[in-house]
Design an enzyme around this catalytic site. Structure first.
Site, mmCIF file in Angstrom:
data_model
loop_
_atom_site.group_PDB
_atom_site.id
_atom_site.type_symbol
_atom_site.label_atom_id
_atom_site.label_comp_id
_atom_site.label_asym_id
_atom_site.label_seq_id
_atom_site.Cartn_x
_atom_site.Cartn_y
_atom_site.Cartn_z
ATOM 1 N N ARG A 72 4.540 8.495 13.298
ATOM 2 C CA ARG A 72 4.040 7.379 14.094
ATOM 3 C C ARG A 72 5.167 6.764 14.916
ATOM 4 N NH1 ARG A 72 1.473 3.876 9.383
ATOM 5 N NH2 ARG A 72 3.553 4.386 8.586
ATOM 6 N N ASP A 102 7.115 0.767 12.060
ATOM 7 C CA ASP A 102 7.450 -0.582 12.498
ATOM 8 C C ASP A 102 8.717 -0.637 13.343
ATOM 9 O OD1 ASP A 102 5.280 -1.766 11.084
ATOM 10 O OD2 ASP A 102 6.421 -1.592 9.232
ATOM 11 N N SER A 142 -2.760 -2.677 1.760
ATOM 12 C CA SER A 142 -4.009 -3.095 2.411
ATOM 13 C C SER A 142 -5.148 -2.130 2.117
ATOM 14 C CB SER A 142 -3.804 -3.241 3.924
ATOM 15 O OG SER A 142 -3.329 -2.048 4.506
ATOM 16 N N HIS A 186 10.522 4.211 3.736
ATOM 17 C CA HIS A 186 9.082 4.220 3.473
ATOM 18 C C HIS A 186 8.857 4.596 2.024
ATOM 19 C CE1 HIS A 186 4.826 5.454 3.662
ATOM 20 N NE2 HIS A 186 4.760 4.622 4.675
ATOM 21 N N HIS A 189 4.737 -5.352 3.700
ATOM 22 C CA HIS A 189 3.712 -4.446 4.252
ATOM 23 C C HIS A 189 3.594 -4.686 5.760
ATOM 24 C CE1 HIS A 189 0.490 -1.724 4.478
ATOM 25 N NE2 HIS A 189 -0.515 -2.477 4.067
#
Length: 473
Positions: A362, A408, A277, A353, A307
């Site tokens: 995160r 995620d 993105s 990742h 993604h």
């Protein structure tokens, strides 16, 4: 600060009324008259000349320095490990994780202003940090929050464009359609058509970018309410900040959910420039497409299963585990289900990742949020078990460079706990967040005069011939 030296001089009162007066009625950036400590535009105007000179110096003194060798594996492997982009707002280290203008996520949580004592960072504070390289005061963040409120009006044609789609259309399709419809009001397009000089490209880009950041929560919440809540729209609350207001417009007013949304938007905002993105936004913007066009393109990349769509896949997979094994499964049962997933030719979503080689920071900060607010939630406890079970299995498999959980792996469980259970919508939340990082960098792309992106491509035949010649040499 890692990227910018502090400046002592305040922005000076400076009239702009005489500049290109013929545009003053249509291009909003020309109507700004002054700047102050609370004025983000004024802060940038002071910083940009210094950074332009910095870039010129790097080019003149180090332009021929090699940054590494390009291998065939890199060309065939999605350009992984290939350094090829300038991205000022954040930097991703394989072992440390993301740093926003030199600050790690824990550091941002400590120094960025919050809505309440010991609360999560306000996204407006991160926006200020990404654009200026400086930690803002609470007063600066409050001023920016008010400015974003003032810019958040969405014209009716945007909602009509979304309404032209079936309600069953994917939320990301509806969201991207809304962003494209916003493009009608692009200040950059108006200014470019009027012949604005290149040195001023950044100013209408700034106007578009801040307006876009302000408006996407309104568009995104409209999509959510249209699909899942019978079209009953909730208006903005002028007393709330960016993240709190987004939560409110979605229909979630608990203080904890508002805190979660502040954290979510902050940590999802930027992840350097190489992800799909961010790179898409930069690539399209390099053609001088305005921020609306660039960000809409970025959203279409974000919607891909490899993604941003991964966050919805994680929650759906976790729920499938519960459906088959129950909430109180043992670690052995969980191991069996993980192997069943892998042996079925699928991946375990939320792990691994493309750059990171450790647990995603995160993920860690979301885990800390869960330990504070929902330690006994069964799905959170399952995520904790997965943290213990999955990495050893992926390591044993031997095909994964990073077996650790990413961002995620956790976000869906938190959202689900506070009532936002519609996993199909989760990527829209990611998109709202990513507007902050992509638009911040786009402003700097224009300020620094970065050129059109145009890498060289080759065919398999070219590679074969080149490699034969290299072997024979």
């Amino acid at each position: 600060m890692a990227f910018f030296r502090s400046i002592a001089a305040l922005s000076r009162l400076r009239s702009r009324s005489g500049q290109q007066a013929c545009l003053s009625n249509s291009v909003r950036w020309l109507q700004m008259q002054s700047s102050s400590d609370l004025d983000l535009h004024g802060q940038l105007k002071e910083l940009i000349p210094e950074q332009q000179e910095r870039l010129k110096k790097i080019k003149s003194e180090h332009g021929k320095v090699q940054l590494g060798n390009i291998t065939v594996d890199m060309v065939l492997g999605g350009m992984r490990g290939m350094t090829g982009l300038l991205w000022e707002t954040s930097l991703l280290d394989p072992d440390e994780g993301i740093r926003f203008r030199g600050l790690s996520i824990p550091e941002c949580q400590k120094v960025l202003p919050a809505a309440k004592p010991d609360g999560e960072p306000l996204p407006e504070g991160l926006l200020w940090l990404l654009l200026t390289g400086k930690v803002p005061s609470k007063a600066q963040v409050d001023a920016l929050s008010k400015e974003l409120h003032a810019r958040a009006t969405v014209p009716d044609h945007v909602f009509k464009a979304i309404d032209a789609l079936p309600v069953s259309a994917h939320p990301m399709t509806q969201f991207a359609t809304g962003v494209m419809a916003l493009q009608v009001q692009s200040e950059f397009q108006k200014a470019y058509e009027m012949g604005i000089p290149k040195s001023k490209y950044w100013e209408p880009t700034y106007e578009d970018s801040l307006s876009l950041i302000a408006r996407v929560p309104v568009v995104a919440s409209y999509v959510y309410r249209r699909i899942y809540k019978d079209g009953k729209i909730i208006p903005m609350d002028d007393s709330l900040d960016y993240g709190g207001n987004f939560s409110h417009m979605l229909g979630f007013d608990s203080p904890q959910m508002q805190e979660l949304m502040r954290l979510y938007v902050t940590i999802h905002s930027d992840h350097e420039g190489g992800n799909v993105s961010a790179h898409t936004g930069h690539l399209v913007g390099s053609a001088l497409s305005d921020p609306y066009l660039s960000f809409a393109a970025a959203l279409n990349g974000l919607a891909g299963p490899l993604h941003g769509l991964a966050n919805q896949e994680v929650l759906l997979w976790i729920k499938s585990v519960v459906d088959e094994c129950g909430e109180n499964m043992t670690k052995e049962q969980l191991k069996d289900y993980v192997w069943k997933t892998l042996n079925g030719g699928k991946v375990v979503p939320g792990f691994g990742h493309g750059v990171l080689r450790k647990t995603d920071p995160r993920y860690t900060c979301q885990r800390e949020f869960a330990l504070k607010h929902l330690p006994d939630d069964p799905l959170f406890q399952l995520v904790s078990k997965l943290y213990e079970v999955v990495p050893p299995i992926l390591t044993e498999l031997g095909k994964v460079k990073n077996p650790w959980p990413n961002v995620d792996a956790h976000s869906g469980v938190l959202l689900n706990y506070f009532g936002l259970t519609e996993a199909r919508y989760y990527t829209v939340l990611f998109g709202v967040s990513r507007s902050i990082g992509i638009c911040s960098q786009l402003i700097w792309d224009r300020a620094l005069g970065l050129p059109l992106e145009r890498p060289k491509s080759v065919t398999m035949e070219w590679l074969e011939n080149y490699c034969k010649k290299a072997k024979a040499a």
